[in-house]
Design an enzyme around this catalytic site. Structure first.
Site, PDB file in Angstrom:
ATOM      1  N   GLU A  42      -1.294  -1.586  -5.936  1.00  0.00           N
ATOM      2  CA  GLU A  42      -3.259  -0.480  -6.613  1.00  0.00           C
ATOM      3  C   GLU A  42      -3.094   0.038  -7.294  1.00  0.00           C
ATOM      4  O   GLU A  42      -1.761   0.658  -7.736  1.00  0.00           O
ATOM      5  CB  GLU A  42      -3.658  -0.072  -4.999  1.00  0.00           C
ATOM      6  CG  GLU A  42      -5.059   1.014  -5.643  1.00  0.00           C
ATOM      7  CD  GLU A  42      -5.567   1.483  -4.397  1.00  0.00           C
ATOM      8  OE1 GLU A  42      -6.800   1.789  -3.855  1.00  0.00           O
ATOM      9  OE2 GLU A  42      -4.322   2.049  -3.712  1.00  0.00           O
ATOM     10  N   ASP A  45       1.117  -0.731   0.181  1.00  0.00           N
ATOM     11  CA  ASP A  45      -0.198  -0.109  -0.454  1.00  0.00           C
ATOM     12  C   ASP A  45       0.892   1.275  -0.130  1.00  0.00           C
ATOM     13  O   ASP A  45       1.550   1.418   1.112  1.00  0.00           O
ATOM     14  CB  ASP A  45      -0.651   0.099   1.625  1.00  0.00           C
ATOM     15  CG  ASP A  45      -1.989   1.312   1.107  1.00  0.00           C
ATOM     16  OD1 ASP A  45      -2.239   1.252   0.143  1.00  0.00           O
ATOM     17  OD2 ASP A  45      -1.614   2.254   1.956  1.00  0.00           O
ATOM     18  N   ASP A  77      -2.989   1.652   7.049  1.00  0.00           N
ATOM     19  CA  ASP A  77      -2.763   0.996   6.063  1.00  0.00           C
ATOM     20  C   ASP A  77      -1.994  -0.300   6.026  1.00  0.00           C
ATOM     21  O   ASP A  77      -2.699  -1.303   5.210  1.00  0.00           O
ATOM     22  CB  ASP A  77      -1.213   2.396   5.929  1.00  0.00           C
ATOM     23  CG  ASP A  77      -0.918   3.481   5.746  1.00  0.00           C
ATOM     24  OD1 ASP A  77      -2.357   3.687   5.388  1.00  0.00           O
ATOM     25  OD2 ASP A  77      -0.580   4.550   6.739  1.00  0.00           O
TER      26      ASP A  77
END
Length: 398
Positions: A273, A188, A355
C-alpha cells in the site's frame, strides 16, 4: 542472465590515532567547503545570479590561497571537490522540486563523512589506503567483497556513537535474477503485527524502540543533568544515548533486510500500500510506534531488491479501502474504526480478520492493475486524473 549492479558494502574499522585525527580534520574541511559554497550560491541567488559547480570549484582554489583558509590544503582535495558535487546535486534536486533548499551543515548534527574517488585511494590485496595516510585502514571484514570487484568510490564516516565505517561502492556482477515463479503476495503493514500477508501469515512487530525505552529514558535523564558545553562528562553521556539509538536502529535494519530478502526470494509479484508515512507520523498518539515500524525503509528495501532480482513491486493507492472491503463478495462497509480487528460482512456473512482481509484485497487490486497496465500511484499533478484503484472522489467530483 547476469546483471551489473552497483552495490555499497559497508564495514566497520578501527583507525589509529593519526588516522582518526586526519579523518576528523577532513570531515571539518568538507563541512567548511560545503557551507562556504552554499553561502556563496545563496548570496548569488539573492542577486538573481546563478553559480554552478565549475564556479564553486574555482572559488575553492581561491579559498586555499588565502591565509584564513590555508588549512584546506592540508587534507586531500578529492573529498572537498566531492562536497561541491554533492551541493550541485542538492541544488538540482531543489530546482526540480524533489527536495527542499539545501541547508548548512552543522558540526554536531550533520553526518561526519568524506567521499574519496579512485584517484584518492588505493585498494590492493584486501588493504585500503586513503590519501594523506601511510597505513591501511584496519577494516573488520564481516563479509568479503564480490570476487574480482574493485571499489570505484569509498566513503568514510563516523556516527554519533563514535563508530567508524567505510563504505565501498563496487560493481557486483554476481547479482542474478531469481528464477521466475507464479506466486504473488499482498502485504499489509501495521502496528499490532509488522506485516500481514495475504497467505494468512503474520509477522510479529518486535517494537525495538519499546524494548530499550527504559534504558534510553535513563540515559537521556543522565544527559540532561550534565552541564551544557564541551565537558567530558556530557560527551560521555551523549555517546551513551547515541549507542542505545544505534543498537535500536541496527536491530531494526537487520530484521527488515531478512524480511525483504525472504519476500523477494519467494514471490514474483509483491503488492503493498502506498502509505503517506510522513503525514501519518504527525499523529501524536501513534508517531512513535509508526517511526519504530520503519514502513518507508521497508518499502525502499523491497523496491531495490525487487529491481535487482527481477521481481515486481506494485503500490496500490493509499485511498483504496482495503480494510473495509469484503474480500469474498466485494461489499464495502461504511465505517471501520481502528479498534475493530475482526468483523463480519453484512452481505455474505463471512467473518474477516481485518489485516488478513486487507492484504487479500491489496493482492487482488495489485494483480488487476498490473494486468491491465493502469497506474496505481496517486496522480496529484494530473488535472482530474486518478489512479485505477482510487476510491475516494476528488474535490472536482463532489
Amino acid at each position: 542472465m547476469t546483471s551489473r549492479v552497483k552495490r555499497a558494502f559497508k564495514y566497520r574499522f578501527c583507525p589509529t590515532d593519526a588516522q582518526a585525527l586526519e579523518l576528523s580534520r577532513t570531515f571539518g574541511c568538507v563541512r567548511k567547503v560545503y557551507n562556504l559554497a552554499l553561502a556563496a550560491r545563496t548570496e548569488a541567488w539573492a542577486r538573481q545570479e546563478r553559480i554552478n559547480y565549475n564556479q564553486t570549484s574555482a572559488m575553492l582554489t581561491a579559498w586555499k590561497k588565502t591565509e584564513e583558509l590555508a588549512y584546506l590544503c592540508e587534507v586531500s582535495s578529492v573529498p572537498l571537490q566531492q562536497a561541491l558535487r554533492h551541493l550541485q546535486t542538492a541544488f538540482a534536486d531543489f530546482f526540480v522540486k524533489r527536495a527542499k533548499y539545501p541547508r548548512f551543515k552543522s558540526k554536531r548534527k550533520s553526518r561526519a563523512s568524506a567521499e574519496y574517488t579512485s584517484s584518492a585511494f588505493k585498494f590492493r590485496h584486501g588493504r585500503l589506503y586513503l590519501a594523506k595516510m601511510l597505513e591501511p585502514l584496519a577494516i573488520v571484514w564481516s563479509r568479503p567483497l564480490p570476487e574480482g570487484a574493485a571499489p570505484t568510490t569509498v566513503t568514510v564516516s563516523r556516527d554519533v556513537a563514535g563508530r567508524w565505517f567505510v563504505s565501498m561502492l563496487c560493481e557486483d556482477v554476481g547479482v542474478k535474477p531469481h528464477a521466475p515463479t507464479d506466486t504473488a503476495v499482498g502485504i499489509d503493514a501495521g502496528l499490532d503485527h509488522l506485516l500481514v500477508l495475504s497467505t494468512g501469515e503474520k509477522i510479529a512487530n518486535p517494537r525495538h524502540e519499546r524494548r530499550d525505552r527504559a534504558r534510553l529514558a535513563k540515559a537521556q535523564r543522565e544527559l540532561c543533568r550534565k552541564a551544557k558545553g564541551e565537558g567530558a562528562n556530557r560527551r560521555k553521556a551523549r555517546i551513551k544515548v547515541a549507542r542505545i539509538h544505534a543498537r535500536i536502529a541496527d536491530r531494526r535494519r537487520d530484521l527488515l533486510h531478512k524480511l525483504t530478502s525472504k519476500l523477494v526470494r519467494e514471490n514474483q509479484t509483491l503488492v503493498i500500500e502506498d502509505l503517506a508515512v510522513r503525514n501519518m507520523v504527525r499523529n501524536r498518539t501513534r508517531d512513535r510506534a509508526i517511526s519504530d515500524a520503519a514502513w518507508s525503509e521497508f518499502r525502499n528495501m523491497l523496491e531495490y531488491k525487487a529491481a535487482w532480482y527481477g521481481r515486481e513491486v506494485v503500490a496500490v493507492d493509499r485511498w483504496f479501502p482495503s480494510s473495509r472491503l469484503c474480500s469474498v463478495c466485494g461489499a464495502l462497509q461504511v465505517k471501520m474504526p481502528l479498534h475493530v480487528r475482526v468483523w463480519t460482512c453484512d452481505s455474505c456473512g463471512t467473518t474477516h480478520d481485518r489485516d488478513v482481509n486487507a492484504s487479500k484485497n491489496l493482492l487482488a487490486a495489485g494483480l488487476a492493475v498490473s494486468g491491465c497496465g493502469a497506474g496505481v500511484r496517486p496522480q496529484r499533478r494530473t488535472p482530474g486524473g486518478q489512479s485505477a484503484t482510487k476510491q475516494k472522489p476528488s474535490r472536482r467530483e463532489l
